[in-house]
Scaffold this motif. Structure first.
Motif, PDB file in Angstrom:
ATOM      1  N   GLU A  29      -1.265  76.738  73.258  1.00 31.26           N
ATOM      2  CA  GLU A  29       0.132  76.578  72.572  1.00 31.26           C
ATOM      3  C   GLU A  29      -0.998  77.176  70.934  1.00 31.26           C
ATOM      4  OE1 GLU A  29       2.247  75.187  72.912  1.00 31.26           O
ATOM      5  OE2 GLU A  29       2.533  75.350  75.054  1.00 31.26           O
TER       6      GLU A  29
ATOM      7  N   LYS B 105       0.343  80.439  70.311  1.00 38.28           N
ATOM      8  CA  LYS B 105       1.520  80.262  69.958  1.00 38.28           C
ATOM      9  C   LYS B 105       2.062  80.000  69.035  1.00 38.28           C
ATOM     10  CE  LYS B 105       3.163  79.661  74.866  1.00 38.28           C
ATOM     11  NZ  LYS B 105       3.497  78.864  75.859  1.00 38.28           N
ATOM     12  N   CYS B 106       1.604  78.688  68.223  1.00 38.57           N
ATOM     13  CA  CYS B 106       1.918  78.776  66.842  1.00 38.57           C
ATOM     14  C   CYS B 106       1.939  79.405  65.715  1.00 38.57           C
ATOM     15  CB  CYS B 106       1.166  77.090  66.720  1.00 38.57           C
ATOM     16  SG  CYS B 106       1.673  75.230  67.374  1.00 38.57           S
TER      17      CYS B 106
ATOM     18  N   GLN C 141       1.471  83.130  66.309  1.00 44.05           N
ATOM     19  CA  GLN C 141       2.792  84.334  66.312  1.00 44.05           C
ATOM     20  C   GLN C 141       3.829  83.230  65.780  1.00 44.05           C
ATOM     21  OE1 GLN C 141       2.711  84.864  70.580  1.00 44.05           O
ATOM     22  NE2 GLN C 141       0.583  86.183  70.314  1.00 44.05           N
ATOM     23  N   LEU C 142       4.165  81.984  65.307  1.00 36.71           N
ATOM     24  CA  LEU C 142       5.439  82.117  65.215  1.00 36.71           C
ATOM     25  C   LEU C 142       5.078  81.792  63.472  1.00 36.71           C
ATOM     26  CD1 LEU C 142       8.762  81.177  65.574  1.00 36.71           C
ATOM     27  CD2 LEU C 142       7.472  78.009  65.435  1.00 36.71           C
ATOM     28  N   LEU C 143       3.599  81.332  63.481  1.00 39.47           N
ATOM     29  CA  LEU C 143       3.608  81.367  61.592  1.00 39.47           C
ATOM     30  C   LEU C 143       4.035  82.707  60.590  1.00 39.47           C
ATOM     31  CD1 LEU C 143       3.187  79.527  59.244  1.00 39.47           C
ATOM     32  CD2 LEU C 143       0.729  79.562  59.637  1.00 39.47           C
ATOM     33  N   GLN C 144       3.099  83.792  61.654  1.00 42.80           N
ATOM     34  CA  GLN C 144       3.497  85.139  61.087  1.00 42.80           C
ATOM     35  C   GLN C 144       4.559  85.311  61.482  1.00 42.80           C
ATOM     36  OE1 GLN C 144       1.187  86.996  63.755  1.00 42.80           O
ATOM     37  NE2 GLN C 144      -1.379  86.439  62.734  1.00 42.80           N
ATOM     38  N   SER C 145       5.416  85.115  62.278  1.00 39.26           N
ATOM     39  CA  SER C 145       6.864  85.324  62.102  1.00 39.26           C
ATOM     40  C   SER C 145       7.517  85.291  61.064  1.00 39.26           C
ATOM     41  CB  SER C 145       7.157  85.688  63.720  1.00 39.26           C
ATOM     42  OG  SER C 145       7.576  84.233  63.569  1.00 39.26           O
ATOM     43  N   LEU C 146       7.312  83.353  60.495  1.00 43.00           N
ATOM     44  CA  LEU C 146       7.953  83.343  59.688  1.00 43.00           C
ATOM     45  C   LEU C 146       7.652  84.154  58.514  1.00 43.00           C
ATOM     46  CD1 LEU C 146       8.574  79.318  60.709  1.00 43.00           C
ATOM     47  CD2 LEU C 146      10.001  81.168  60.973  1.00 43.00           C
TER      48      LEU C 146
ATOM     49  N   GLU D 114       9.028  87.465  58.043  1.00 39.15           N
ATOM     50  CA  GLU D 114      10.188  87.650  57.103  1.00 39.15           C
ATOM     51  C   GLU D 114      10.894  86.852  55.770  1.00 39.15           C
ATOM     52  OE1 GLU D 114      14.283  84.417  59.174  1.00 39.15           O
ATOM     53  OE2 GLU D 114      12.472  84.850  60.040  1.00 39.15           O
TER      54      GLU D 114
END
Length: 369
Positions: free
Chosen positions: A242, A245-246, A248-253, A256
């Motif tokens: 988890e 995943k967090c 990776q999501l933070l990196q994408s945000l 962006e």
């Protein structure tokens, strides 16, 4: 395999998460996680079906039954060996205590005969057992020092002394074992150290039961610890998954967001550099203007100096000429009309001198300003 999968498909295993938990609980020794089972649903169902026929260690029911019988047989043989080994070591301890005691105090003849007879019987029996190879090999092998077990058994004490020793031995052995048991009770339960003999004997009779309870409790705690360790490992893997995943999501945000504000940031940087360039150019212009002004001022001063030098030289020439005219005037005062002509010429020269003096003064004032 097809039959098993067909039967498995017909069974109801509940939802997917409960099935995963059931499989992981049925095989705790397998290094598996829900991430391993999720992409392989058929394998998960196969393991769930297999869990109905094997235990947590992977043994089938018949094999587990045979293993249990073998363990019981092993435990029975182990108890017999422990009894004989305990008896043997107790006899050795009694002999060691006698060896220490005979050097500290006087030993009664009856006790001396008992201990020496028991020691001799014990040594002879041990030697005879070491020489007897019938239980270990079927091949004929030479005996140690050419001795046979019957020859060694001839060294046993007399039958009379052996019988007396056997009559006294149970009592001595019982006292020795009781002494050891009380010592062990004091170690296992230190609070019994200052209690009476009767209470110690009562607790000693229940010591084995208490030790069995403590052993089962420790085993239960160990099993619980093992289960919690497996659960902790599983939760750790889930937590790391988890967290990945967090991240990776933070990196994408973050990416962006960076792309969104990059245009504004570039525009602000461009405005900043433009303003900075304008300030630098204005500073350069001011410096150039100052240099030009200094150059103009220097040129003007140089021209003024040249004009002043020229006027001073002309003034000196006029003064020389004035002195010459005055000399002529003084020498020709006696003259008439000729004197008047000289006077007019003198006035003319005087006016020129005054004019040039005025011009020199004005120029000097301008130069000072």
């Amino acid at each position: 395999m097809a039959n098993v999968l067909g039967v498995t498909g017909a069974l109801s295993f509940g939802n997917e998460d409960s099935l995963h938990q059931q499989v992981l609980a049925s095989f705790p020794l397998c290094d598996m996680t829900e991430d391993d089972l999720r992409p392989n649903p058929q394998l998960c169902k196969l393991l769930a079906t297999l869990a109905q026929h094997v235990d947590k260690t992977g043994l089938t029911i018949p094999l587990k039954t045979e293993l249990k019988k073998a363990e019981q047989k092993l435990q029975s043989q182990r108890r017999r060996w422990l009894r004989s080994e305990t008896l043997h070591r107790s006899l050795q301890e009694i002999i060691q205590e006698y060896s220490v005691q005979k050097h500290r105090s006087t030993v009664q003849p009856d006790q001396k005969m008992f201990y020496e007879t028991m020691e001799r019987c014990l040594v002879v029996t041990m030697c005879a057992r070491q020489l007897d190879l019938s239980n270990t090999t079927k091949q004929d092998q030479p005996f140690v020092l050419g001795l046979t077990p019957p020859q060694v058994m001839e060294l046993m004490p007399s039958e009379k002394n052996v019988q007396k020793m056997k009559q006294i031995l149970p009592r001595e052995l019982e006292e020795h074992l009781k002494k050891k048991c009380l010592s062990f009770l004091s170690y296992y339960q230190p609070e019994c150290e200052n209690q009476s003999e009767g209470l110690k004997s009562c607790k000693l009779s229940h010591l084995s039961t208490q030790m069995d309870k403590d052993k089962k409790r420790v085993e239960s705690l160990m099993e619980s610890y093992h289960e919690k360790a497996v659960l902790l490992q599983r939760l750790t893997q889930l937590y790391l998954s988890e967290m990945t995943k967090c991240v990776q999501l933070l990196q994408s945000l973050i990416l962006e967001r960076c792309l969104t504000i990059q245009a504004d940031l570039d525009k602000k940087k461009l405005d900043y550099f433009e303003g900075k360039c304008e300030l630098v150019l204005q500073k350069i212009k001011d410096e150039v203007a100052g240099i030009q002004l200094d150059t103009y001022t220097a040129n003007t001063i140089s021209a003024h100096r040249k004009i002043r030098t020229k006027l001073e030289s002309e003034l000196q020439a006029c003064q020389v000429e004035k002195q010459s005219v005055e000399l002529k005037l003084s020498s020709f005062q006696i003259l008439g009309k000729e004197f008047e002509a000289l006077a007019e010429e003198y006035c003319k020269f005087r006016e020129e001198i005054d004019m040039k003096s005025w011009a020199l003064k004005e120029f000097t004032k301008d130069n000072i300003n």
